[in-house]
Write an enzyme that holds these catalytic residues in place. Structure first.
Site, short mmCIF file in Angstrom:
data_model
loop_
_atom_site.label_atom_id
_atom_site.label_comp_id
_atom_site.label_asym_id
_atom_site.label_seq_id
_atom_site.Cartn_x
_atom_site.Cartn_y
_atom_site.Cartn_z
N GLU A 124 -23.07 8.09 -1.10
CA GLU A 124 -24.43 7.55 -0.81
C GLU A 124 -24.64 7.62 0.70
OE1 GLU A 124 -23.34 3.78 -2.31
OE2 GLU A 124 -21.99 3.49 -0.61
N ARG A 181 0.84 -1.21 0.00
CA ARG A 181 0.00 0.00 0.00
C ARG A 181 0.87 1.25 0.00
NH1 ARG A 181 -4.24 -0.94 4.73
NH2 ARG A 181 -5.01 1.11 4.11
N ALA A 191 -16.85 13.21 -4.15
CA ALA A 191 -16.16 14.18 -3.29
C ALA A 191 -15.54 15.33 -4.09
CB ALA A 191 -15.08 13.45 -2.48
N GLY A 246 -16.86 11.08 2.90
CA GLY A 246 -16.30 9.85 2.33
C GLY A 246 -16.05 8.76 3.34
N THR A 247 -16.97 8.61 4.31
CA THR A 247 -16.83 7.50 5.25
C THR A 247 -18.15 6.74 5.37
OG1 THR A 247 -16.19 6.85 7.50
CG2 THR A 247 -17.27 9.00 7.26
N SER A 248 -18.03 5.42 5.51
CA SER A 248 -19.22 4.56 5.53
C SER A 248 -19.89 4.57 6.90
CB SER A 248 -18.82 3.11 5.20
OG SER A 248 -17.90 2.63 6.18
N CYS A 307 15.17 0.29 14.06
CA CYS A 307 14.61 1.52 14.64
C CYS A 307 15.71 2.59 14.65
CB CYS A 307 14.14 1.25 16.07
SG CYS A 307 13.75 2.75 16.99
N ASP A 363 -3.23 7.53 4.29
CA ASP A 363 -2.45 8.14 3.21
C ASP A 363 -2.10 9.57 3.61
OD1 ASP A 363 -5.60 8.44 1.53
OD2 ASP A 363 -4.44 10.13 2.31
N HIS A 384 -6.14 7.02 12.75
CA HIS A 384 -5.81 5.60 12.54
C HIS A 384 -4.36 5.42 12.11
CE1 HIS A 384 -10.32 4.48 11.84
NE2 HIS A 384 -10.04 4.69 13.10
C1 BV8 Z 1 -11.18 0.68 19.27
C2 BV8 Z 1 -6.36 0.20 9.86
C3 BV8 Z 1 -11.19 0.48 21.58
C4 BV8 Z 1 -5.64 1.11 9.05
C5 BV8 Z 1 -8.66 0.37 10.42
C6 BV8 Z 1 -17.96 0.56 19.44
C7 BV8 Z 1 -17.11 1.45 20.10
C8 BV8 Z 1 -15.72 1.29 20.02
C9 BV8 Z 1 -15.17 0.24 19.25
C10 BV8 Z 1 -16.02 -0.63 18.60
C11 BV8 Z 1 -17.41 -0.47 18.68
N1 BV8 Z 1 -17.97 -1.46 17.92
C12 BV8 Z 1 -16.99 -2.20 17.36
C13 BV8 Z 1 -15.80 -1.76 17.78
C14 BV8 Z 1 -14.50 -2.32 17.40
C15 BV8 Z 1 -13.92 -1.79 16.10
C16 BV8 Z 1 -14.93 -1.59 15.02
O1 BV8 Z 1 -15.38 -0.46 14.80
N2 BV8 Z 1 -15.25 -2.65 14.30
C17 BV8 Z 1 -16.12 -2.53 13.16
C18 BV8 Z 1 -15.75 -3.64 12.18
C19 BV8 Z 1 -17.57 -2.61 13.62
N3 BV8 Z 1 -13.19 -0.57 16.33
C20 BV8 Z 1 -11.90 -0.66 16.72
O2 BV8 Z 1 -11.34 -1.70 16.95
C21 BV8 Z 1 -11.14 0.66 16.89
N4 BV8 Z 1 -10.48 0.62 18.17
O3 BV8 Z 1 -12.36 0.85 19.31
O4 BV8 Z 1 -10.44 0.52 20.37
C22 BV8 Z 1 -10.27 0.42 22.69
C23 BV8 Z 1 -10.75 0.84 23.90
C24 BV8 Z 1 -9.90 0.79 24.96
C25 BV8 Z 1 -8.60 0.33 24.80
C26 BV8 Z 1 -8.15 -0.09 23.57
C27 BV8 Z 1 -8.98 -0.05 22.49
C28 BV8 Z 1 -10.03 0.83 15.86
C29 BV8 Z 1 -10.61 1.09 14.51
C30 BV8 Z 1 -9.50 1.35 13.48
C31 BV8 Z 1 -9.21 0.09 12.75
N5 BV8 Z 1 -8.30 0.35 11.67
N6 BV8 Z 1 -7.77 0.27 9.48
C32 BV8 Z 1 -5.61 0.59 7.65
O5 BV8 Z 1 -5.17 -0.55 7.41
O6 BV8 Z 1 -6.04 1.39 6.80
S1 BV8 Z 1 -10.28 0.48 9.97
C33 BV8 Z 1 -10.51 1.00 8.36
O7 BV8 Z 1 -11.87 1.45 8.31
C34 BV8 Z 1 -9.69 2.19 7.93
O8 BV8 Z 1 -8.95 2.81 8.95
C35 BV8 Z 1 -10.76 3.17 7.45
O9 BV8 Z 1 -10.34 4.45 7.55
C36 BV8 Z 1 -11.85 2.84 8.38
C37 BV8 Z 1 -13.20 3.39 8.04
O10 BV8 Z 1 -13.51 3.06 6.68
P1 BV8 Z 1 -13.94 4.28 5.71
O11 BV8 Z 1 -12.85 5.26 5.70
O12 BV8 Z 1 -15.29 4.77 6.12
O13 BV8 Z 1 -13.98 3.57 4.30
P2 BV8 Z 1 -15.16 2.67 3.68
O14 BV8 Z 1 -14.59 1.97 2.50
O15 BV8 Z 1 -15.80 1.88 4.77
O16 BV8 Z 1 -16.24 3.74 3.19
C38 BV8 Z 1 -15.92 4.63 2.12
C39 BV8 Z 1 -17.13 5.54 1.93
O17 BV8 Z 1 -16.81 6.50 0.90
C40 BV8 Z 1 -18.36 4.79 1.45
O18 BV8 Z 1 -19.50 5.25 2.19
C41 BV8 Z 1 -18.50 5.20 -0.03
O19 BV8 Z 1 -19.86 5.31 -0.41
C42 BV8 Z 1 -17.85 6.56 -0.03
N7 BV8 Z 1 -17.25 6.91 -1.33
C43 BV8 Z 1 -16.66 6.08 -2.23
N8 BV8 Z 1 -16.23 6.81 -3.28
C44 BV8 Z 1 -16.54 8.11 -3.04
C45 BV8 Z 1 -17.20 8.18 -1.80
N9 BV8 Z 1 -17.66 9.33 -1.29
C46 BV8 Z 1 -17.46 10.46 -2.01
N10 BV8 Z 1 -16.84 10.47 -3.21
C47 BV8 Z 1 -16.37 9.32 -3.75
N11 BV8 Z 1 -15.76 9.35 -4.95
#
Ligand code: BV8
Length: 235
Positions: free
Chosen positions: A204, A59, A220, A176-178, A136, A94, A109
């Site tokens: 959407e 990546r 966007a 741009g976030t889901s 490191c 990025d 993140h």
């Molecule tokens: C944590 C790594 C707690 C980097 C990523 C409730 C509360 C707290 C936590 C949780 C909870 N429920 C569940 C959890 C756990 C978990 C979670 O959320 N799980 C999900 C699966 C339900 N969350 C975590 O684990 C987080 N940590 O909560 O810690 C804690 C507490 C105490 C002590 C310790 C810990 C950590 C979350 C981060 C995980 N890392 N990635 C990498 O490899 O990149 S997640 C990954 O998803 C990326 O980081 C990304 O940024 C993130 C979100 O995705 P989006 O950016 O929204 O992208 P996506 O593709 O989903 O959507 C794109 C959107 O754009 C779409 O809507 C599309 O329609 C739109 N789009 C497309 N094209 C366009 C457009 N819009 C406009 N123009 C266009 N052209």
């Protein structure tokens, strides 16, 4: 929309799609190609650090020549032209917001171009590949570097700063976030409960669309510059 004095903007992968960076959950998204449990968790890294380092090396290499698009530039223009407080929180790893000129920026993140040393905790710029032999720059340990990226189950960065900004914001904009990943997906509720106007700019409706007072759907590179122009005209 009344003239805001304090804005928090949250961006996700959708803002970088038109720069050629795949999103996560769209049909050709990253997590539809690979299983995030095998790459974006601490257990995955403990199980097979080489495979995870390679996943991020690919990546990082794919970022070569990638340019910020009109949406990134519009947000940098907003930061330069807006007289109130503005904080840009991105879930993206990025560097396209920085490349467009944004400075009041939090990578909640982490960053693709940063390495974290598990031995001494030092973060360092890491533009190239990371391997088991990578050392490191601070403690010179080999085999202890990991991508400086927040995996599932890990605490996102600068959460105190983000929640303080959400407490003071009178405008919250998600771009741009889901709305799938927490705690970022909760920011709109936090801002709304603190009295902010909430706006979603997305291709959407997101999974948290119901929490937003206003939504503009489209690409966007079209809807973000138009939103910034409108805001700067009134400010
Ligand atoms: C944590 C790594 C707690 C980097 C990523 C409730 C509360 C707290 C936590 C949780 C909870 N429920 C569940 C959890 C756990 C978990 C979670 O959320 N799980 C999900 C699966 C339900 N969350 C975590 O684990 C987080 N940590 O909560 O810690 C804690 C507490 C105490 C002590 C310790 C810990 C950590 C979350 C981060 C995980 N890392 N990635 C990498 O490899 O990149 S997640 C990954 O998803 C990326 O980081 C990304 O940024 C993130 C979100 O995705 P989006 O950016 O929204 O992208 P996506 O593709 O989903 O959507 C794109 C959107 O754009 C779409 O809507 C599309 O329609 C739109 N789009 C497309 N094209 C366009 C457009 N819009 C406009 N123009 C266009 N052209």
């Amino acid at each position: 929309m009344p003239l805001p004095s304090s804005i928090v903007i949250l961006t996700g992968a959708g803002i970088s799609v038109e720069s050629g960076i795949p999103s996560f959950r769209d049909k050709s998204g990253l997590w539809s190609m690979v299983n995030w449990q095998d790459y974006a968790t601490p257990d995955a890294f403990a199980r097979d650090p080489g495979r995870v380092r390679d996943f991020y090396n690919k990546r990082r290499r794919a970022m070569a020549g990638v340019q910020p698009n009109a949406a990134h530039h519009a947000l940098a223009r907003l930061e330069a032209g807006f007289r109130g407080d503005l904080l840009l929180v991105t879930q993206n790893i990025d560097d396209l917001h920085e490349a467009a000129g944004s400075r009041r920026l939090v990578h909640m993140h982490g960053e693709l171009g940063s390495a974290l040393c598990e031995a001494c905790g030092m973060r360092s710029r890491w533009p190239g590949d990371m391997t088991v032999d990578s050392r490191c720059p601070q403690c010179e340990s080999a085999g202890r570097l990991r991508p400086d990226v927040v995996w599932f189950g890990e605490m996102p960065y600068q959460m105190d700063r983000i929640y303080r900004a959400l407490g003071e914001a009178d405008l919250f904009v998600a771009i741009g976030t889901s709305g799938h990943v927490y705690p970022a997906a909760d920011f709109v509720e936090e801002a709304r409960l603190n009295g902010a106007h909430t706006l979603e700019l997305n291709l959407e409706p997101s999974e948290t669309a119901a929490s937003f007072a206003e939504a503009i759907h489209g690409r966007a590179t079209e809807i973000v510059p138009a939103f910034v122009d409108r805001l700067l005209e009134t400010s």
